[in-house]
Scaffold this active site. Structure first.
Site, PDB file in Angstrom:
ATOM      1  N   GLU A  30       0.809  -1.218   0.000  1.00 55.12           N
ATOM      2  CA  GLU A  30       0.000   0.000   0.000  1.00 55.12           C
ATOM      3  C   GLU A  30       0.844   1.271   0.000  1.00 55.12           C
ATOM      4  O   GLU A  30       0.330   2.364  -0.267  1.00 55.12           O
ATOM      5  CB  GLU A  30      -0.921   0.012   1.228  1.00 55.12           C
ATOM      6  N   GLU A  50       8.276 -22.039   7.471  1.00 58.14           N
ATOM      7  CA  GLU A  50       8.343 -21.190   8.654  1.00 58.14           C
ATOM      8  C   GLU A  50       9.095 -21.867   9.798  1.00 58.14           C
ATOM      9  O   GLU A  50       9.458 -21.217  10.773  1.00 58.14           O
ATOM     10  CB  GLU A  50       6.945 -20.795   9.113  1.00 58.14           C
TER      11      GLU A  50
END
EC number: 4.2.1.126
Length: 316
Positions: A94, A125
């Site tokens: 953004e 992960e």
């Protein structure tokens, strides 16, 4: 449904973590009427805002430290897995349209890369080295900043990234939703968003995710304010990359220098779409090159640039 891998070993028992504990308010979750279910979630979602408020001092320290590094040519990286990583990618994505920032300035690094935006990245992960390797692959260096995001504070991928940042002298910021003593992380600044047990036990995409998104919103926006990409409450560095953002740019010009849409469009054409440049050109009666030179002398800060020229904008 993915098949079970019988060779996969469990992590250490994580039942002591705040995010893994059972919420006493939801022990009859499956028996509640729909309205009661919705109202319970609404009530619990007040907690993320409180958690962010309680962490405001640490968030402010992170903003100042990040702003200092970015002003000197550094970059900001978010690193995480699953929901935490996706939220980092979302916030980073953004920044260019909102602040006309270089896409390299704020980057989201997600365990598993782009495919993991849509599908979980099983196994990745769990590797500390993967976090280090991904940062290295992105050219992460000493002058940069890392926000390692892990709701439960135990994700090896994030721990590895934070350790790597510390080892090379980069700024390391941890963001987790459990107390420090439950999951200590290597870092310079430690942000803890203590949202408490989830209504759906262990589902940290809920309150923990909401608090994380709020904290990242605050972090990136206030850093951009410090970097001079905002005047008053207007995004004067907005990238007019679609019709909606062209309209917003025109309204900013109208509100701050009183030009109507036709003149605003002409100004945007002259300034190569830069609202900030257009404002300074019009308010100080400068050419594009002159206005650009003034902004460069003032580190792209509009307010001191206007003051140097003896120019003013409308009061907001």
């Amino acid at each position: 449904m993915a098949g079970f891998d019988p060779t996969l070993q469990p992590s250490d028992d994580r039942g002591h973590l705040l995010t893994e504990q059972s919420n006493p308010r939801s022990r009859r979750l499956d028996q509640l009427a729909t309205n009661d279910l919705v109202n319970l979630f609404v009530e619990e979602d007040r907690r993320p805002q409180e958690a962010v408020a309680e962490a405001s001092e640490a968030i402010a320290a992170a903003v100042d430290a990040i702003s200092k590094r970015l002003s000197s040519g550094g970059r900001l990286f978010y690193l995480g897995a699953g929901t935490s990583g996706r939220l980092g990618v979302l916030d980073a994505a953004e920044c260019p349209p909102t602040f006309c920032s270089d896409p390299e300035l704020v980057q989201g690094v997600l365990a598993g890369g782009t495919p993991a935006l849509l599908r979980s990245s099983e196994g990745l992960e769990d590797l500390e080295q993967a976090g280090r390797d991904d940062l290295d692959r992105h050219g992460f260096r000493q002058g940069d900043c890392l926000v390692g995001i892990a709701a439960g504070g135990t994700t090896p991928y994030v721990r590895g990234g934070l350790s790597y940042a510390c080892s090379i002298g980069a700024l390391a910021i941890a963001m987790a939703c459990v107390p420090k003593d439950q999951a200590p992380l290597p870092c310079d600044i430690d942000i803890r968003l203590l949202t408490g047990p989830e209504l759906l036990t262990g589902s940290t995409r809920l309150k923990a995710g909401t608090a994380t998104k709020m904290a990242l919103n605050i972090l990136s926006t206030t850093v951009m304010v410090r970097l001079g990409k905002v005047y008053g409450n207007r995004m004067v560095d907005v990238a007019a990359s679609n019709s909606k953002l062209v309209d917003r740019s025109l309204r900013i010009l109208r509100d701050l220098i009183g030009v109507e849409r036709e003149e605003g469009l002409a100004l945007l054409a002259l300034s190569d779409g830069s609202v900030k440049l257009a404002l300074l050109m019009k308010a100080a009666n400068l050419s594009k090159d002159q206005a650009r030179s003034v902004l460069e002398r003032h580190d792209q800060q509009l307010r001191p640039s206007l003051e140097t020229c003896g120019a003013t904008l409308a009061q907001l």
